[in-house]
Design a protein around this motif. Sequence first.
Motif, PDB file in Angstrom:
ATOM      1  N   SER A 124       0.831  -1.204   0.000  1.00  0.00           N
ATOM      2  CA  SER A 124       0.000   0.000   0.000  1.00  0.00           C
ATOM      3  C   SER A 124       0.868   1.257   0.000  1.00  0.00           C
ATOM      4  CB  SER A 124      -0.927  -0.018   1.214  1.00  0.00           C
ATOM      5  OG  SER A 124      -1.763   1.128   1.224  1.00  0.00           O
ATOM      6  N   ALA A 125       1.973   1.229   0.762  1.00  0.00           N
ATOM      7  CA  ALA A 125       2.904   2.362   0.760  1.00  0.00           C
ATOM      8  C   ALA A 125       3.523   2.546  -0.621  1.00  0.00           C
ATOM      9  CB  ALA A 125       3.985   2.135   1.818  1.00  0.00           C
ATOM     10  N   TRP A 150      -4.468  -1.869 -10.669  1.00  0.00           N
ATOM     11  CA  TRP A 150      -4.376  -3.316 -10.386  1.00  0.00           C
ATOM     12  C   TRP A 150      -3.704  -3.574  -9.048  1.00  0.00           C
ATOM     13  CZ3 TRP A 150      -0.834  -6.934  -9.073  1.00  0.00           C
ATOM     14  CH2 TRP A 150      -1.209  -8.272  -9.205  1.00  0.00           C
ATOM     15  N   ALA A 151      -2.646  -2.808  -8.760  1.00  0.00           N
ATOM     16  CA  ALA A 151      -1.904  -2.989  -7.514  1.00  0.00           C
ATOM     17  C   ALA A 151      -2.781  -2.720  -6.307  1.00  0.00           C
ATOM     18  CB  ALA A 151      -0.673  -2.087  -7.497  1.00  0.00           C
ATOM     19  N   ARG A 152      -3.586  -1.643  -6.358  1.00  0.00           N
ATOM     20  CA  ARG A 152      -4.459  -1.345  -5.199  1.00  0.00           C
ATOM     21  C   ARG A 152      -5.510  -2.443  -5.015  1.00  0.00           C
ATOM     22  NH1 ARG A 152      -3.380   3.038  -2.607  1.00  0.00           N
ATOM     23  NH2 ARG A 152      -2.584   4.954  -3.591  1.00  0.00           N
ATOM     24  N   GLU A 153      -6.019  -2.968  -6.110  1.00  0.00           N
ATOM     25  CA  GLU A 153      -6.987  -4.057  -5.995  1.00  0.00           C
ATOM     26  C   GLU A 153      -6.338  -5.303  -5.382  1.00  0.00           C
ATOM     27  OE1 GLU A 153     -10.435  -6.013  -5.899  1.00  0.00           O
ATOM     28  OE2 GLU A 153     -10.176  -3.889  -6.436  1.00  0.00           O
ATOM     29  N   TYR A 154      -5.100  -5.573  -5.792  1.00  0.00           N
ATOM     30  CA  TYR A 154      -4.373  -6.724  -5.219  1.00  0.00           C
ATOM     31  C   TYR A 154      -4.120  -6.531  -3.733  1.00  0.00           C
ATOM     32  CZ  TYR A 154      -0.662 -10.052  -4.217  1.00  0.00           C
ATOM     33  OH  TYR A 154       0.083 -11.056  -3.650  1.00  0.00           O
ATOM     34  N   VAL A 155      -3.739  -5.312  -3.340  1.00  0.00           N
ATOM     35  CA  VAL A 155      -3.493  -5.033  -1.917  1.00  0.00           C
ATOM     36  C   VAL A 155      -4.755  -5.271  -1.112  1.00  0.00           C
ATOM     37  CG1 VAL A 155      -2.958  -3.219  -0.261  1.00  0.00           C
ATOM     38  CG2 VAL A 155      -1.574  -3.467  -2.325  1.00  0.00           C
ATOM     39  N   ARG A 156      -5.896  -4.804  -1.646  1.00  0.00           N
ATOM     40  CA  ARG A 156      -7.156  -5.027  -0.932  1.00  0.00           C
ATOM     41  C   ARG A 156      -7.466  -6.514  -0.809  1.00  0.00           C
ATOM     42  NH1 ARG A 156      -8.763  -0.256  -3.654  1.00  0.00           N
ATOM     43  NH2 ARG A 156      -9.456  -1.454  -5.471  1.00  0.00           N
ATOM     44  N   ILE A 179      -5.336  -9.020  -0.488  1.00  0.00           N
ATOM     45  CA  ILE A 179      -4.490  -9.751   0.472  1.00  0.00           C
ATOM     46  C   ILE A 179      -4.509  -9.138   1.861  1.00  0.00           C
ATOM     47  CG2 ILE A 179      -2.960 -10.512  -1.380  1.00  0.00           C
ATOM     48  CD1 ILE A 179      -0.881  -8.486  -0.285  1.00  0.00           C
ATOM     49  N   ASP A 180      -5.069  -7.956   1.997  1.00  0.00           N
ATOM     50  CA  ASP A 180      -5.089  -7.279   3.304  1.00  0.00           C
ATOM     51  C   ASP A 180      -6.067  -7.997   4.222  1.00  0.00           C
ATOM     52  OD1 ASP A 180      -5.109  -5.662   5.477  1.00  0.00           O
ATOM     53  OD2 ASP A 180      -5.510  -3.794   4.381  1.00  0.00           O
ATOM     54  N   PRO A 181      -5.601  -8.594   5.346  1.00  0.00           N
ATOM     55  CA  PRO A 181      -6.510  -9.328   6.247  1.00  0.00           C
ATOM     56  C   PRO A 181      -7.515  -8.412   6.945  1.00  0.00           C
ATOM     57  CG  PRO A 181      -4.343  -9.127   7.243  1.00  0.00           C
ATOM     58  CD  PRO A 181      -4.217  -8.606   5.841  1.00  0.00           C
ATOM     59  N   LEU A 182      -7.289  -7.123   6.886  1.00  0.00           N
ATOM     60  CA  LEU A 182      -8.211  -6.200   7.548  1.00  0.00           C
ATOM     61  C   LEU A 182      -9.289  -5.686   6.607  1.00  0.00           C
ATOM     62  CD1 LEU A 182      -5.719  -4.096   9.709  1.00  0.00           C
ATOM     63  CD2 LEU A 182      -6.942  -6.187  10.289  1.00  0.00           C
ATOM     64  N   THR A 183      -9.238  -6.043   5.310  1.00  0.00           N
ATOM     65  CA  THR A 183     -10.263  -5.569   4.371  1.00  0.00           C
ATOM     66  C   THR A 183     -11.642  -6.066   4.772  1.00  0.00           C
ATOM     67  OG1 THR A 183      -8.677  -5.425   2.555  1.00  0.00           O
ATOM     68  CG2 THR A 183     -10.990  -5.558   1.953  1.00  0.00           C
TER      69      THR A 183
END
Length: 379
Positions: free
Chosen positions: A302-303, A333-339, A341-345
């Motif tokens: 995300s950073a 695409w990167a932001r969608e991927y981060v969302r 894998i993020d366990p807090l989503t």
Amino acid sequence: MIDDSAVAGGSEPAVPANPRTPYSERPVARARRAKAQELIERLVAEGRVRITDPDDDEVAEWRRVVNYAKRHGLEPAGKRIEKVPYGGPGLELFLADGPHPNARSQRPKAGGDPVPAPSRLGNLHPIVTALKDDERRLVMPSALRRRSLLLLQGLAAEAVRRGYEVRKAGSSFYPREGGVDVAVDGFAYTVTVRQEFPESTDPERSVRLVVELAHGLTGRPGRWRDRKTRTLEEALGVILGEIEARAVEDARRRQEEQQAHVARELRWQAGMDVAKEQAVREQLAQALCEEAARWQEAAALSAYCNALERRIGELNGVADESALDSARLWLEWAREYVRSIDPLTPLPGLPHTHEPTREELKPFLRGWSPDGPERLGGR
């Protein structure tokens, strides 16, 4: 006006004495009786009552309640209350069958009750009859053989009268011996008779008999002979009394072994409960570490996305438009991927756990085996 008759002769007027309250009607006794009755009801309904983590005062009070129930005949017929340790300072109470082996009613009388010795070989116990008919046993002069059979019959008849079982001896004998087993409370004791000095030419010594009670693991007396002060016929009560005394010892030993087994099983179960908690905790800790690792990865990515977005803004209008469009697509695409894998989503919940396997339990059992209290850890 003073009534002179009340003080006639210089005596004080009588004051009625307050009658002393019986112990059973005092508040403490009533409360203890109620608690004892409640305990009996629970034991009958539930089988066992466990007192976990009591302090010293609570343990002392429960012991008083149990003693009250015993002294006042509150135990169910044919049952007795037993106490074993539970989980360290705790107690487990349960109902056991029969009177306690140490109870006065279970103790054999000193010296034994007199046992009549028969004078004729009639109405023999079947086991004594079998000995009589077996010429390979009690090989000795006929007079001594007859006396040996009479001794065994007297012992067998009295044992049956007292409610014990007489059966064929489980031990093997020398030809000169013969005997029976007397079973008391599930314990069998072998009594044998033999000629004491079969090779002696002394008429007085050659007619002596000896009665023996197999010693087993006990150091108690187990051999009786004719004496000037007492014949073997007069010793039958002592012999049977010794069998009863051994039965009391063996019953006490069996009870202690059962209590030790119960206590060991309780300690094992407590250890298993703790090990299961720790094994499940290990599962949750592992899930937490994995989730935290994914969160750290998502935070780093995300950073990166934020840095990429800033860079696109800096180069807007400067860089080639096609290059900026490609960078924006990559950022999306990167932001969608981060969302993803993020366990807090999605809000995380308590992870599902499974029943720990024996291998997962072993590290937490502190020497116990996951297979049962009688097995050593690791086997």
